[in-house]
Scaffold this active site. Sequence first.
Site, PDB file in Angstrom:
ATOM      1  N   ARG A  88       0.823  -1.214   0.173  1.00 51.66           N
ATOM      2  CA  ARG A  88       0.140   0.168  -0.013  1.00 51.66           C
ATOM      3  C   ARG A  88       0.775   1.074  -0.036  1.00 51.66           C
ATOM      4  O   ARG A  88       0.281   2.292   0.144  1.00 51.66           O
ATOM      5  CB  ARG A  88      -0.631   0.057   1.274  1.00 51.66           C
ATOM      6  CG  ARG A  88      -2.060   0.095   1.188  1.00 51.66           C
ATOM      7  CD  ARG A  88      -2.847   0.009   2.604  1.00 51.66           C
ATOM      8  NE  ARG A  88      -4.059   0.200   2.766  1.00 51.66           N
ATOM      9  CZ  ARG A  88      -5.152  -0.595   2.467  1.00 51.66           C
ATOM     10  NH1 ARG A  88      -4.879  -1.974   2.549  1.00 51.66           N
ATOM     11  NH2 ARG A  88      -6.386  -0.175   2.881  1.00 51.66           N
ATOM     12  N   ARG A 123     -21.627  -1.920   4.083  1.00 50.18           N
ATOM     13  CA  ARG A 123     -21.120  -2.880   4.341  1.00 50.18           C
ATOM     14  C   ARG A 123     -21.054  -3.453   5.704  1.00 50.18           C
ATOM     15  O   ARG A 123     -20.970  -2.663   6.844  1.00 50.18           O
ATOM     16  CB  ARG A 123     -19.385  -2.761   4.010  1.00 50.18           C
ATOM     17  CG  ARG A 123     -18.731  -3.959   4.465  1.00 50.18           C
ATOM     18  CD  ARG A 123     -17.094  -4.061   3.871  1.00 50.18           C
ATOM     19  NE  ARG A 123     -16.443  -3.002   4.247  1.00 50.18           N
ATOM     20  CZ  ARG A 123     -15.240  -2.556   3.664  1.00 50.18           C
ATOM     21  NH1 ARG A 123     -14.811  -3.433   2.899  1.00 50.18           N
ATOM     22  NH2 ARG A 123     -14.762  -1.461   4.236  1.00 50.18           N
ATOM     23  N   ARG A 156     -17.755  -2.636  10.405  1.00 52.08           N
ATOM     24  CA  ARG A 156     -16.273  -1.879  10.684  1.00 52.08           C
ATOM     25  C   ARG A 156     -16.166  -0.597  11.341  1.00 52.08           C
ATOM     26  O   ARG A 156     -17.084   0.293  11.046  1.00 52.08           O
ATOM     27  CB  ARG A 156     -15.492  -2.037   9.526  1.00 52.08           C
ATOM     28  CG  ARG A 156     -14.635  -3.569   9.094  1.00 52.08           C
ATOM     29  CD  ARG A 156     -14.170  -3.563   7.660  1.00 52.08           C
ATOM     30  NE  ARG A 156     -13.114  -2.480   7.530  1.00 52.08           N
ATOM     31  CZ  ARG A 156     -12.504  -2.480   6.488  1.00 52.08           C
ATOM     32  NH1 ARG A 156     -12.562  -3.629   5.429  1.00 52.08           N
ATOM     33  NH2 ARG A 156     -11.599  -1.601   6.077  1.00 52.08           N
ATOM     34  N   ARG A 167      -9.137   7.608   4.874  1.00 54.50           N
ATOM     35  CA  ARG A 167      -8.624   6.641   3.944  1.00 54.50           C
ATOM     36  C   ARG A 167      -8.384   6.907   2.668  1.00 54.50           C
ATOM     37  O   ARG A 167      -7.452   6.314   2.006  1.00 54.50           O
ATOM     38  CB  ARG A 167      -9.718   5.419   4.082  1.00 54.50           C
ATOM     39  CG  ARG A 167      -9.554   4.785   5.633  1.00 54.50           C
ATOM     40  CD  ARG A 167     -10.935   4.006   6.142  1.00 54.50           C
ATOM     41  NE  ARG A 167     -11.064   2.818   5.072  1.00 54.50           N
ATOM     42  CZ  ARG A 167     -12.286   2.367   5.075  1.00 54.50           C
ATOM     43  NH1 ARG A 167     -13.241   2.649   5.864  1.00 54.50           N
ATOM     44  NH2 ARG A 167     -12.251   1.218   4.274  1.00 54.50           N
TER      45      ARG A 167
HETATM   46  P1  AP5 Z   1     -15.136  -4.935  -0.212  1.00 51.80           P
HETATM   47  O1  AP5 Z   1     -14.872  -5.987  -1.197  1.00 51.80           O
HETATM   48  O2  AP5 Z   1     -15.157  -5.245   1.261  1.00 51.80           O
HETATM   49  O3  AP5 Z   1     -14.117  -3.826  -0.520  1.00 51.80           O
HETATM   50  P2  AP5 Z   1     -12.449  -3.644  -0.365  1.00 51.80           P
HETATM   51  O4  AP5 Z   1     -11.650  -2.946  -1.610  1.00 51.80           O
HETATM   52  O5  AP5 Z   1     -11.961  -4.699  -0.041  1.00 51.80           O
HETATM   53  O6  AP5 Z   1     -12.503  -2.410   0.518  1.00 51.80           O
HETATM   54  P3  AP5 Z   1     -11.706  -2.092   2.036  1.00 51.80           P
HETATM   55  O7  AP5 Z   1     -12.603  -1.111   2.680  1.00 51.80           O
HETATM   56  O8  AP5 Z   1     -11.696  -3.518   2.765  1.00 51.80           O
HETATM   57  O9  AP5 Z   1     -10.512  -1.699   1.889  1.00 51.80           O
HETATM   58  P4  AP5 Z   1      -9.561  -0.854   2.640  1.00 51.80           P
HETATM   59  O10 AP5 Z   1      -8.421  -1.140   1.834  1.00 51.80           O
HETATM   60  O11 AP5 Z   1      -9.786   0.292   2.922  1.00 51.80           O
HETATM   61  O12 AP5 Z   1      -9.317  -2.081   3.866  1.00 51.80           O
HETATM   62  P5  AP5 Z   1      -8.488  -3.108   4.414  1.00 51.80           P
HETATM   63  O13 AP5 Z   1      -9.445  -3.843   5.423  1.00 51.80           O
HETATM   64  O14 AP5 Z   1      -7.236  -3.711   3.417  1.00 51.80           O
HETATM   65  O15 AP5 Z   1     -16.461  -4.182  -0.755  1.00 51.80           O
HETATM   66  C1  AP5 Z   1     -17.063  -3.020  -0.163  1.00 51.80           C
HETATM   67  C2  AP5 Z   1     -18.511  -3.110  -0.254  1.00 51.80           C
HETATM   68  O16 AP5 Z   1     -18.716  -3.206  -1.301  1.00 51.80           O
HETATM   69  C3  AP5 Z   1     -18.829  -4.509   0.404  1.00 51.80           C
HETATM   70  O17 AP5 Z   1     -20.147  -4.335   1.427  1.00 51.80           O
HETATM   71  C4  AP5 Z   1     -19.367  -5.440  -0.762  1.00 51.80           C
HETATM   72  O18 AP5 Z   1     -20.247  -6.143  -0.422  1.00 51.80           O
HETATM   73  C5  AP5 Z   1     -19.681  -4.284  -1.910  1.00 51.80           C
HETATM   74  N1  AP5 Z   1     -19.249  -4.738  -3.086  1.00 51.80           N
HETATM   75  C6  AP5 Z   1     -18.035  -5.303  -3.619  1.00 51.80           C
HETATM   76  N2  AP5 Z   1     -18.016  -5.138  -4.906  1.00 51.80           N
HETATM   77  C7  AP5 Z   1     -19.106  -4.808  -5.253  1.00 51.80           C
HETATM   78  C8  AP5 Z   1     -19.818  -4.776  -6.680  1.00 51.80           C
HETATM   79  N3  AP5 Z   1     -19.105  -5.153  -7.679  1.00 51.80           N
HETATM   80  N4  AP5 Z   1     -21.093  -4.373  -6.777  1.00 51.80           N
HETATM   81  C9  AP5 Z   1     -21.819  -3.584  -5.652  1.00 51.80           C
HETATM   82  N5  AP5 Z   1     -21.192  -3.862  -4.402  1.00 51.80           N
HETATM   83  C10 AP5 Z   1     -20.226  -4.376  -4.259  1.00 51.80           C
HETATM   84  O19 AP5 Z   1      -7.801  -2.099   5.340  1.00 51.80           O
HETATM   85  C11 AP5 Z   1      -8.194  -1.424   6.643  1.00 51.80           C
HETATM   86  C12 AP5 Z   1      -7.295  -0.537   7.125  1.00 51.80           C
HETATM   87  O20 AP5 Z   1      -6.157  -1.250   7.719  1.00 51.80           O
HETATM   88  C13 AP5 Z   1      -6.527   0.594   6.501  1.00 51.80           C
HETATM   89  O21 AP5 Z   1      -7.407   1.753   6.274  1.00 51.80           O
HETATM   90  C14 AP5 Z   1      -5.121   0.733   6.964  1.00 51.80           C
HETATM   91  O22 AP5 Z   1      -5.407   1.453   8.421  1.00 51.80           O
HETATM   92  C15 AP5 Z   1      -4.924  -0.882   7.511  1.00 51.80           C
HETATM   93  N6  AP5 Z   1      -4.077  -1.467   6.519  1.00 51.80           N
HETATM   94  C16 AP5 Z   1      -4.311  -2.451   5.809  1.00 51.80           C
HETATM   95  N7  AP5 Z   1      -3.301  -2.900   5.060  1.00 51.80           N
HETATM   96  C17 AP5 Z   1      -2.429  -1.876   5.290  1.00 51.80           C
HETATM   97  C18 AP5 Z   1      -1.075  -1.772   4.592  1.00 51.80           C
HETATM   98  N8  AP5 Z   1      -0.414  -2.640   3.668  1.00 51.80           N
HETATM   99  N9  AP5 Z   1      -0.254  -0.834   4.962  1.00 51.80           N
HETATM  100  C19 AP5 Z   1      -0.450   0.055   6.158  1.00 51.80           C
HETATM  101  N10 AP5 Z   1      -1.894  -0.036   6.645  1.00 51.80           N
HETATM  102  C20 AP5 Z   1      -2.664  -1.012   6.187  1.00 51.80           C
END
Ligand code: AP5
Length: 219
Positions: A88, A123, A156, A167
């Site tokens: 990221r 979500r 969440r 974000r």
């Molecule tokens: P979903 O599939 O959940 O979307 P996503 O892209 O996975 O979204 P996230 O919010 O999980 O991504 P993120 O990167 O912010 O979070 P992460 O957990 O990695 O879909 C979203 C919604 O839409 C769902 O309800 C789904 O049903 C719906 N949907 C999906 N596809 C659809 C479609 N085609 N049509 C209609 N609806 C649809 O990270 C969280 C936090 O962790 C970050 O903010 C950061 O603080 C930390 N973190 C994680 N990884 C790192 C890293 N590598 N480095 C530093 N910090 C990190």
Amino acid sequence: MKIILLGAPGTGKGTQAKYISVKYHIPHISTGDMLRKEIDKKTNLGKIIKSSISKGKLISDDILFLLIKSRIKKKDCKNGFLLDGFPRTLCQAIYLKNKNIKINIVLNFIVPKNILIQRIVGRMIHISSGRIYHTQFNPPKKKGIDDVTGEPLIRRKDDNVISLKYRLLEYRKKTVPLIKFYIKEKKLKNLNYYEIDGCKNSKEINNLLDKLFFENKKN
Ligand code: AP5
């Protein structure tokens, strides 16, 4: 096969990762899920992580390196893995490259901001499995209940408009530069890079990914 999913929050990375993982038997490594599990353990590290995530800030690269290093060492990753949410930052991408971890495919999911807000505020997740639902686009059979275990779904803490704003800022500042990095890697023929229209419905995206994996297997 080693795959990276890129994209802003809510673009559908987690949803498609689950599909790919089950269909192609590739372990799904979600750094977001790993960090949330650490929060649940209520350790000191968990407390630091919780504070940053709820503010929409990224966690430090050093913590991520420790998590990723121990996860990809596991037996199930021998033939490949699917990274959802890592790298990221440029530093994280360079970490993988310096470790000689050869990535085959990068999928960059693209969705406009107004749709992201709708997706994030609707979500719901099942915390222990990471299963993802949406009140409108992918509702559970029974309101607020996981289809498989019958356990309650949660929202969440960072799924609100204010956290999302931060974000998205973090995404623009720290993750967008990765797009250039991987396009360059594609030009050097080190990997394949694809932009995916994340506005299509989930099924359409599943089909698109199937075609894409088929093409990659042939080559
Ligand atoms: P979903 O599939 O959940 O979307 P996503 O892209 O996975 O979204 P996230 O919010 O999980 O991504 P993120 O990167 O912010 O979070 P992460 O957990 O990695 O879909 C979203 C919604 O839409 C769902 O309800 C789904 O049903 C719906 N949907 C999906 N596809 C659809 C479609 N085609 N049509 C209609 N609806 C649809 O990270 C969280 C936090 O962790 C970050 O903010 C950061 O603080 C930390 N973190 C994680 N990884 C790192 C890293 N590598 N480095 C530093 N910090 C990190």
